[in-house]
Design an enzyme around this catalytic site. Structure first.
Site, PDB file in Angstrom:
ATOM      1  N   LYS A 122       5.033  26.412  20.626  1.00 21.38           N
ATOM      2  CA  LYS A 122       4.030  27.441  20.314  1.00 21.38           C
ATOM      3  C   LYS A 122       2.644  26.813  20.202  1.00 21.38           C
ATOM      4  O   LYS A 122       1.670  27.313  20.769  1.00 21.38           O
ATOM      5  CB  LYS A 122       4.399  28.127  18.990  1.00 21.38           C
ATOM      6  CG  LYS A 122       3.314  29.010  18.426  1.00 21.38           C
ATOM      7  CD  LYS A 122       3.747  29.714  17.156  1.00 21.38           C
ATOM      8  CE  LYS A 122       3.486  28.951  15.888  1.00 21.38           C
ATOM      9  NZ  LYS A 122       2.062  28.857  15.489  1.00 21.38           N
ATOM     10  N   ASN A 123       2.577  25.695  19.473  1.00 23.18           N
ATOM     11  CA  ASN A 123       1.267  25.105  19.206  1.00 23.18           C
ATOM     12  C   ASN A 123       0.701  24.329  20.391  1.00 23.18           C
ATOM     13  O   ASN A 123      -0.424  23.834  20.338  1.00 23.18           O
ATOM     14  CB  ASN A 123       1.329  24.197  17.970  1.00 23.18           C
ATOM     15  CG  ASN A 123       1.529  25.008  16.702  1.00 23.18           C
ATOM     16  OD1 ASN A 123       1.447  26.240  16.730  1.00 23.18           O
ATOM     17  ND2 ASN A 123       1.787  24.332  15.597  1.00 23.18           N
ATOM     18  N   ARG A 159      -4.544  33.412  14.175  1.00 16.39           N
ATOM     19  CA  ARG A 159      -5.537  32.398  13.846  1.00 16.39           C
ATOM     20  C   ARG A 159      -5.933  31.570  15.072  1.00 16.39           C
ATOM     21  O   ARG A 159      -7.088  31.189  15.227  1.00 16.39           O
ATOM     22  CB  ARG A 159      -4.998  31.471  12.750  1.00 16.39           C
ATOM     23  CG  ARG A 159      -6.004  30.403  12.404  1.00 16.39           C
ATOM     24  CD  ARG A 159      -5.559  29.461  11.331  1.00 16.39           C
ATOM     25  NE  ARG A 159      -6.383  28.262  11.370  1.00 16.39           N
ATOM     26  CZ  ARG A 159      -7.556  28.124  10.789  1.00 16.39           C
ATOM     27  NH1 ARG A 159      -8.070  29.112  10.120  1.00 16.39           N
ATOM     28  NH2 ARG A 159      -8.237  26.998  10.900  1.00 16.39           N
ATOM     29  N   CYS A 195      -0.863  33.280   9.558  1.00  7.69           N
ATOM     30  CA  CYS A 195      -0.014  33.223   8.369  1.00  7.69           C
ATOM     31  C   CYS A 195      -0.845  33.156   7.098  1.00  7.69           C
ATOM     32  O   CYS A 195      -1.861  32.474   7.049  1.00  7.69           O
ATOM     33  CB  CYS A 195       0.851  31.960   8.424  1.00  7.69           C
ATOM     34  SG  CYS A 195       2.465  32.209   9.133  1.00  7.69           S
ATOM     35  N   ARG A 203      -7.504  28.287   4.920  1.00  7.72           N
ATOM     36  CA  ARG A 203      -7.682  28.004   6.354  1.00  7.72           C
ATOM     37  C   ARG A 203      -9.094  28.290   6.863  1.00  7.72           C
ATOM     38  O   ARG A 203      -9.304  29.155   7.724  1.00  7.72           O
ATOM     39  CB  ARG A 203      -6.655  28.783   7.181  1.00  7.72           C
ATOM     40  CG  ARG A 203      -5.255  28.555   6.706  1.00  7.72           C
ATOM     41  CD  ARG A 203      -4.233  29.103   7.661  1.00  7.72           C
ATOM     42  NE  ARG A 203      -3.848  28.107   8.639  1.00  7.72           N
ATOM     43  CZ  ARG A 203      -2.849  28.260   9.492  1.00  7.72           C
ATOM     44  NH1 ARG A 203      -2.173  29.358   9.514  1.00  7.72           N
ATOM     45  NH2 ARG A 203      -2.537  27.317  10.345  1.00  7.72           N
ATOM     46  N   PRO A 204     -10.074  27.586   6.337  1.00  5.31           N
ATOM     47  CA  PRO A 204     -11.452  27.793   6.800  1.00  5.31           C
ATOM     48  C   PRO A 204     -11.640  27.272   8.228  1.00  5.31           C
ATOM     49  O   PRO A 204     -10.764  26.593   8.762  1.00  5.31           O
ATOM     50  CB  PRO A 204     -12.280  26.954   5.821  1.00  5.31           C
ATOM     51  CG  PRO A 204     -11.345  25.933   5.289  1.00  5.31           C
ATOM     52  CD  PRO A 204      -9.961  26.501   5.361  1.00  5.31           C
ATOM     53  N   ILE A 205     -12.796  27.598   8.838  1.00  6.64           N
ATOM     54  CA  ILE A 205     -13.065  27.088  10.194  1.00  6.64           C
ATOM     55  C   ILE A 205     -14.365  26.278  10.236  1.00  6.64           C
ATOM     56  O   ILE A 205     -14.972  26.117  11.279  1.00  6.64           O
ATOM     57  CB  ILE A 205     -13.081  28.213  11.261  1.00  6.64           C
ATOM     58  CG1 ILE A 205     -14.088  29.309  10.913  1.00  6.64           C
ATOM     59  CG2 ILE A 205     -11.703  28.806  11.454  1.00  6.64           C
ATOM     60  CD1 ILE A 205     -14.334  30.291  12.065  1.00  6.64           C
ATOM     61  N   ASP A 206     -14.749  25.764   9.063  1.00  8.58           N
ATOM     62  CA  ASP A 206     -16.012  25.023   8.984  1.00  8.58           C
ATOM     63  C   ASP A 206     -16.048  23.806   9.917  1.00  8.58           C
ATOM     64  O   ASP A 206     -17.084  23.490  10.512  1.00  8.58           O
ATOM     65  CB  ASP A 206     -16.294  24.592   7.535  1.00  8.58           C
ATOM     66  CG  ASP A 206     -15.140  23.810   6.942  1.00  8.58           C
ATOM     67  OD1 ASP A 206     -13.970  24.247   7.110  1.00  8.58           O
ATOM     68  OD2 ASP A 206     -15.375  22.753   6.329  1.00  8.58           O
ATOM     69  N   LEU A 207     -14.900  23.115  10.079  1.00 11.41           N
ATOM     70  CA  LEU A 207     -14.889  21.927  10.935  1.00 11.41           C
ATOM     71  C   LEU A 207     -15.076  22.306  12.408  1.00 11.41           C
ATOM     72  O   LEU A 207     -15.732  21.593  13.170  1.00 11.41           O
ATOM     73  CB  LEU A 207     -13.572  21.150  10.771  1.00 11.41           C
ATOM     74  CG  LEU A 207     -13.293  20.616   9.361  1.00 11.41           C
ATOM     75  CD1 LEU A 207     -11.884  20.044   9.267  1.00 11.41           C
ATOM     76  CD2 LEU A 207     -14.314  19.542   8.990  1.00 11.41           C
ATOM     77  N   ASP A 266       4.748  22.254   8.939  1.00  4.82           N
ATOM     78  CA  ASP A 266       5.503  23.361   9.535  1.00  4.82           C
ATOM     79  C   ASP A 266       7.021  23.209   9.381  1.00  4.82           C
ATOM     80  O   ASP A 266       7.773  24.090   9.793  1.00  4.82           O
ATOM     81  CB  ASP A 266       5.145  23.512  11.026  1.00  4.82           C
ATOM     82  CG  ASP A 266       3.740  24.074  11.221  1.00  4.82           C
ATOM     83  OD1 ASP A 266       3.142  24.527  10.227  1.00  4.82           O
ATOM     84  OD2 ASP A 266       3.248  24.064  12.363  1.00  4.82           O
ATOM     85  N   ARG A 290       6.868  35.581  15.285  1.00  3.40           N
ATOM     86  CA  ARG A 290       5.619  34.938  15.714  1.00  3.40           C
ATOM     87  C   ARG A 290       5.895  33.598  16.394  1.00  3.40           C
ATOM     88  O   ARG A 290       5.095  33.158  17.236  1.00  3.40           O
ATOM     89  CB  ARG A 290       4.690  34.700  14.510  1.00  3.40           C
ATOM     90  CG  ARG A 290       4.021  35.958  13.982  1.00  3.40           C
ATOM     91  CD  ARG A 290       2.920  35.600  12.982  1.00  3.40           C
ATOM     92  NE  ARG A 290       2.221  34.421  13.458  1.00  3.40           N
ATOM     93  CZ  ARG A 290       1.893  33.388  12.704  1.00  3.40           C
ATOM     94  NH1 ARG A 290       2.159  33.380  11.422  1.00  3.40           N
ATOM     95  NH2 ARG A 290       1.271  32.342  13.225  1.00  3.40           N
TER      96      ARG A 290
END
Ligand code: UD1
Length: 418
Positions: free
Chosen positions: A22-23, A92, A116, A121-125, A305, A397
């Site tokens: 999946k990933n 996400r 999930c 789970r920020p997206i700052d990076l 995971d 999922r």
């Protein structure tokens, strides 16, 4: 909504063919808009995260064709740089589209992504990396709006080896002017798979897997036919199930080096594991001893995971296991459900202490996230009596044909309308 009915207590035997990861597939789908030529992906699993991603691609104007597990993405007529909010909130990984849509259209608009519910789970990076490449970013009303007349290579040091941020920056940098260096990059095998895919499209990328990824921008990228790597998390899930239920199974398609941290723990638990190429064979009596400490870490550490599934295994291992979750804040929601089956689990912040009990018993439990849901199925397979596992949308999922594959290993599990 569907549920699983599981009759527990059976050992597992046989071989499991593992789906494409999946990933790996999700970032490759995101990468497919980098070119206006056809991208063909083989062995794509029927999971809802993939369906959502394909839906997003078709909303952008790509034409999607499916044939026997393969997907053809024709991005010739892709026109839109706006990712539909209703879909990106579900998924996400849609955030990975920022990099590739920017490369293609020099603009991208996305609502804050979902996925999930396992922490902040920020997206700052992701965003600070894109800014370093010269992208202008405006955040307003829940949307991230990016634009860049010219994307310029840069030296980017990630504060944390984020998988998604590494992939997003790679996708934004492939056609940038000059060289981009990503330091403290994630080392997950799926990063190397993205590199291989990009190389097949004509990109110049090296270093994936080493912690430093170097991308030399190229003028154009062409179509590609590609088979993604297999899913180490799916393989790990089956191995954990057989370890605690007992039996002998073989997973096919995942190499030892991609799942070494889990195999190390399973050996500590008393399982016998032999590896031949991409075949991993596990034998277990089902009476395991506990491993002392399991800490989730970026690759090659123990994967977050597999944390929930491993906690389910530890529930009936002799002794006490301490699990430390270092990636996500709230990844123990399933623990309350495990307790309904007789597990002795205490969660304090990032740590779970699991005191092994002799047996779990069947119960009605509800999945609240993807891997937590898989953990509940494992516990149900290992429990005495019948269990009902509700809310399979989470499990759908990430696992294709989950009950069918487990039935193939001898488990008694069926899917019915709840
Ligand atoms: C990916 C995987 C997911 C896996 C995770 C960690 C995909 C589609 N998903 O998710 O299955 O659980 O890696 O192995 O590949 N972080 C920030 N700021 C950011 C980005 C991340 O603080 O901008 C933090 C996250 O909150 C988290 C940690 O970094 O604590 C790891 O996240 P990351 O590696 O980015 O995970 P994902 O790419 O979201």
């Amino acid at each position: 909504m569907d549920k699983f009915i599981v009759q527990g207590g059976l050992k597992l035997f046989g071989a499991a063919e593992i789906q494409a990861a999946k990933n790996a597939v999700l970032p490759l789908l995101a990468a497919s808009v980098l070119t206006d030529e056809k991208v063909i992906l083989h062995n794509v699993p029927s999971i809802s995260d993939v369906e959502n991603m394909l839906h997003i691609l078709s909303e952008l104007g790509c034409v999607i064709t499916r044939a026997q597990g393969s997907v053809i993405i024709d991005g010739k007529n892709a026109v839109s740089h706006e990712l539909p909010a209703s879909l990106t909130r579900e998924l996400r990984s849609s955030v990975f589209m920022l990099g590739s849509v920017l490369t293609r259209f020099h603009r991208a608009k996305i609502s804050y992504p979902g996925g999930c519910d396992i922490g902040l789970r920020p997206i700052d990076l992701h965003l600070s990396g894109l800014k370093r490449l010269g992208v202008t970013i405006i955040e307003e009303n829940g949307y991230v709006i990016c634009s860049a007349d010219k994307i310029r290579g840069a030296d980017i040091l990630l504060d944390f080896p984020s998988v998604g941020a590494t992939e997003n920056i790679m996708l934004a940098a492939v056609k940038a002017e000059g060289e981009t260096v990503i330091r403290n990059a994630a080392k997950e095998p799926e990063i190397a798979d993205l590199q291989n895919f990009l190389l097949s499209m004509g990109a110049k990328v090296k270093g994936a897997g080493s912690g430093t990824v170097i991308i030399e921008g190229v003028k154009a990228l062409h179509g590609v036919e590609y088979t993604p790597i297999r899913d180490r998390i799916e393989a790990g899930t089956f191995l954990i199930a057989a370890a605690c239920c007992g039996g002998e199974i073989e997973t096919r398609g995942v190499t030892e080096e991609n799942i070494a941290a889990l195999l190390h723990k399973l050996r500590e638990n008393g399982c016998k594991i032999t590896v031949k190429g991409d075949k991993i064979r596990l034998q277990s009596s089902g009476r395991l001893k506990s491993a002392s400490l399991v800490q989730t870490l970026p690759f090659p550490g123990f994967p977050t995971d597999l944390q929930a599934q491993y906690t389910a295994l530890s529930a009936t291992a002799r002794g006490t296991t301490v699990v430390e979750e270092n990636l996500f804040e709230t990844r123990y929601k399933y623990a309350g459900e495990l307790k309904k089956m007789g597990a002795d689990v205490t969660v304090r912040g990032r740590t779970a202490v699991i005191r092994g009990v002799d047996k779990l018993h069947g119960a009605s439990v509800t999945a609240s996230d993807l891997r937590g849901g898989a953990a509940l199925v494992i516990a149900a397979l290992n429990a005495e009596g019948e269990s009902n596992v509700f809310d399979l949308s989470h499990i759908d999922r990430g696992y294709a044909l989950f009950s069918e594959k487990l039935s193939g290993l001898g488990a008694r599990i069926r899917r019915v309308k709840a």
